[in-house]
Write a protein that holds these residues in place. Structure first.
Motif, PDB file in Angstrom:
ATOM      1  N   GLY A 143       6.136 -15.828 -18.119  1.00 26.04           N
ATOM      2  CA  GLY A 143       6.247 -15.653 -16.545  1.00 26.04           C
ATOM      3  C   GLY A 143       7.095 -17.042 -16.146  1.00 26.04           C
ATOM      4  N   PHE A 144       7.553 -17.901 -17.080  1.00 21.59           N
ATOM      5  CA  PHE A 144       8.454 -19.017 -16.668  1.00 21.59           C
ATOM      6  C   PHE A 144       9.726 -18.599 -16.948  1.00 21.59           C
ATOM      7  CE2 PHE A 144       4.345 -21.004 -17.956  1.00 21.59           C
ATOM      8  CZ  PHE A 144       4.273 -22.022 -16.870  1.00 21.59           C
ATOM      9  N   GLN A 145      10.621 -19.200 -15.856  1.00 22.12           N
ATOM     10  CA  GLN A 145      12.183 -18.802 -15.756  1.00 22.12           C
ATOM     11  C   GLN A 145      12.976 -20.221 -15.921  1.00 22.12           C
ATOM     12  OE1 GLN A 145      12.510 -16.411 -12.109  1.00 22.12           O
ATOM     13  NE2 GLN A 145      11.229 -15.005 -12.901  1.00 22.12           N
ATOM     14  N   ILE A 146      13.959 -20.024 -16.799  1.00 20.49           N
ATOM     15  CA  ILE A 146      14.824 -21.403 -16.697  1.00 20.49           C
ATOM     16  C   ILE A 146      15.422 -21.644 -15.308  1.00 20.49           C
ATOM     17  CG2 ILE A 146      17.157 -22.091 -17.387  1.00 20.49           C
ATOM     18  CD1 ILE A 146      16.847 -19.964 -19.766  1.00 20.49           C
ATOM     19  N   ASP A 147      15.564 -23.154 -14.872  1.00 18.29           N
ATOM     20  CA  ASP A 147      15.800 -24.054 -14.102  1.00 18.29           C
ATOM     21  C   ASP A 147      14.731 -23.708 -12.720  1.00 18.29           C
ATOM     22  OD1 ASP A 147      17.897 -25.127 -15.004  1.00 18.29           O
ATOM     23  OD2 ASP A 147      19.492 -23.236 -14.558  1.00 18.29           O
ATOM     24  N   LYS A 148      13.654 -23.005 -12.886  1.00 13.25           N
ATOM     25  CA  LYS A 148      13.028 -23.010 -11.663  1.00 13.25           C
ATOM     26  C   LYS A 148      11.798 -24.049 -11.739  1.00 13.25           C
ATOM     27  CE  LYS A 148      10.196 -19.734  -9.199  1.00 13.25           C
ATOM     28  NZ  LYS A 148       9.391 -18.495  -9.243  1.00 13.25           N
ATOM     29  N   VAL A 149      11.532 -24.606 -10.818  1.00 16.68           N
ATOM     30  CA  VAL A 149      10.479 -25.879 -10.766  1.00 16.68           C
ATOM     31  C   VAL A 149       8.934 -25.260 -10.281  1.00 16.68           C
ATOM     32  CG1 VAL A 149       9.847 -28.140  -9.394  1.00 16.68           C
ATOM     33  CG2 VAL A 149      12.107 -27.411  -9.893  1.00 16.68           C
ATOM     34  N   TYR A 150       8.100 -26.029 -11.339  1.00 14.68           N
ATOM     35  CA  TYR A 150       6.695 -25.490 -11.276  1.00 14.68           C
ATOM     36  C   TYR A 150       5.623 -26.666 -10.978  1.00 14.68           C
ATOM     37  CZ  TYR A 150       8.610 -21.346 -13.468  1.00 14.68           C
ATOM     38  OH  TYR A 150       9.268 -20.260 -13.518  1.00 14.68           O
ATOM     39  N   LYS A 151       4.398 -26.358 -10.808  1.00 21.49           N
ATOM     40  CA  LYS A 151       3.530 -27.309 -10.539  1.00 21.49           C
ATOM     41  C   LYS A 151       2.286 -27.426 -11.633  1.00 21.49           C
ATOM     42  CE  LYS A 151       4.344 -27.934  -5.658  1.00 21.49           C
ATOM     43  NZ  LYS A 151       3.545 -27.965  -4.355  1.00 21.49           N
ATOM     44  N   GLY A 152       1.843 -28.579 -12.114  1.00 17.33           N
ATOM     45  CA  GLY A 152       0.844 -28.418 -12.982  1.00 17.33           C
ATOM     46  C   GLY A 152       0.127 -29.711 -13.041  1.00 17.33           C
ATOM     47  N   ARG A 153      -0.539 -30.160 -13.948  1.00 18.18           N
ATOM     48  CA  ARG A 153      -1.286 -31.378 -14.367  1.00 18.18           C
ATOM     49  C   ARG A 153      -1.095 -31.729 -15.737  1.00 18.18           C
ATOM     50  NH1 ARG A 153      -7.050 -29.855 -11.340  1.00 18.18           N
ATOM     51  NH2 ARG A 153      -6.760 -28.018 -12.820  1.00 18.18           N
ATOM     52  N   SER A 154      -1.133 -33.103 -15.590  1.00 18.03           N
ATOM     53  CA  SER A 154      -1.069 -33.661 -17.276  1.00 18.03           C
ATOM     54  C   SER A 154      -2.385 -34.664 -17.272  1.00 18.03           C
ATOM     55  CB  SER A 154      -0.036 -34.656 -17.096  1.00 18.03           C
ATOM     56  OG  SER A 154       0.135 -35.323 -18.225  1.00 18.03           O
ATOM     57  N   PHE A 155      -2.996 -34.564 -18.636  1.00 20.26           N
ATOM     58  CA  PHE A 155      -4.029 -35.176 -18.786  1.00 20.26           C
ATOM     59  C   PHE A 155      -4.350 -35.630 -20.288  1.00 20.26           C
ATOM     60  CE2 PHE A 155      -5.209 -31.165 -18.138  1.00 20.26           C
ATOM     61  CZ  PHE A 155      -6.284 -30.807 -19.027  1.00 20.26           C
ATOM     62  N   ASN A 156      -4.820 -36.670 -20.487  1.00 14.04           N
ATOM     63  CA  ASN A 156      -4.969 -37.086 -22.161  1.00 14.04           C
ATOM     64  C   ASN A 156      -3.846 -36.444 -23.025  1.00 14.04           C
ATOM     65  OD1 ASN A 156      -7.150 -38.532 -21.180  1.00 14.04           O
ATOM     66  ND2 ASN A 156      -8.528 -36.891 -21.696  1.00 14.04           N
ATOM     67  N   GLY A 157      -2.742 -36.616 -22.813  1.00 12.39           N
ATOM     68  CA  GLY A 157      -1.695 -36.106 -23.495  1.00 12.39           C
ATOM     69  C   GLY A 157      -1.733 -34.460 -23.671  1.00 12.39           C
ATOM     70  N   LEU A 158      -2.276 -33.928 -23.010  1.00 12.02           N
ATOM     71  CA  LEU A 158      -2.339 -32.373 -22.501  1.00 12.02           C
ATOM     72  C   LEU A 158      -1.540 -31.912 -21.204  1.00 12.02           C
ATOM     73  CD1 LEU A 158      -5.833 -31.597 -23.911  1.00 12.02           C
ATOM     74  CD2 LEU A 158      -3.727 -31.269 -25.110  1.00 12.02           C
ATOM     75  N   PHE A 159      -0.899 -30.592 -21.087  1.00 12.26           N
ATOM     76  CA  PHE A 159      -0.379 -30.205 -19.885  1.00 12.26           C
ATOM     77  C   PHE A 159      -1.013 -28.963 -19.649  1.00 12.26           C
ATOM     78  CE2 PHE A 159       2.566 -33.075 -21.462  1.00 12.26           C
ATOM     79  CZ  PHE A 159       3.116 -33.827 -20.529  1.00 12.26           C
ATOM     80  N   GLU A 160      -1.508 -28.784 -18.226  1.00  9.81           N
ATOM     81  CA  GLU A 160      -2.145 -27.402 -17.539  1.00  9.81           C
ATOM     82  C   GLU A 160      -0.893 -26.812 -16.898  1.00  9.81           C
ATOM     83  OE1 GLU A 160      -6.115 -26.000 -15.189  1.00  9.81           O
ATOM     84  OE2 GLU A 160      -5.640 -28.255 -15.452  1.00  9.81           O
ATOM     85  N   VAL A 161      -0.498 -25.770 -17.206  1.00  9.36           N
ATOM     86  CA  VAL A 161       0.599 -25.024 -16.611  1.00  9.36           C
ATOM     87  C   VAL A 161       0.476 -23.739 -16.184  1.00  9.36           C
ATOM     88  CG1 VAL A 161       2.082 -26.702 -17.914  1.00  9.36           C
ATOM     89  CG2 VAL A 161       1.527 -24.386 -18.959  1.00  9.36           C
TER      90      VAL A 161
END
Length: 66
Positions: free
Chosen positions: A22-40
């Motif tokens: 579902g992710f597309q090149i050059d598109k901007v997304y929101k998420g979270r970062s914590f303890n060296g991990l990324f929630e996307v």
């Protein structure tokens, strides 16, 4: 566990076996970062399931904007 909101851009289309559909090149997304991990997720905030990935996988396909 500290959680930080992030905005990130897809710089390379994820391979199908990565589980990051579902992710597309050059598109901007929101998420979270914590303890060296990324929630996307491609559609943040609408109830879609998120995926927690390690920094190494995140850096293969995404770049943080803020």
């Amino acid at each position: 566990m500290d959680k930080f909101k992030i905005e990130f851009k897809c710089v390379k289309e994820p391979k199908s076996h990565s589980g990051l559909d579902g992710f597309q090149i050059d598109k901007v997304y929101k998420g979270r970062s914590f303890n060296g991990l990324f929630e996307v997720t491609p559609k943040w905030g609408n109830g879609e399931p998120t995926k927690v990935i390690e920094t190494s996988l995140f850096k293969q396909y995404f770049e943080i904007l803020n």
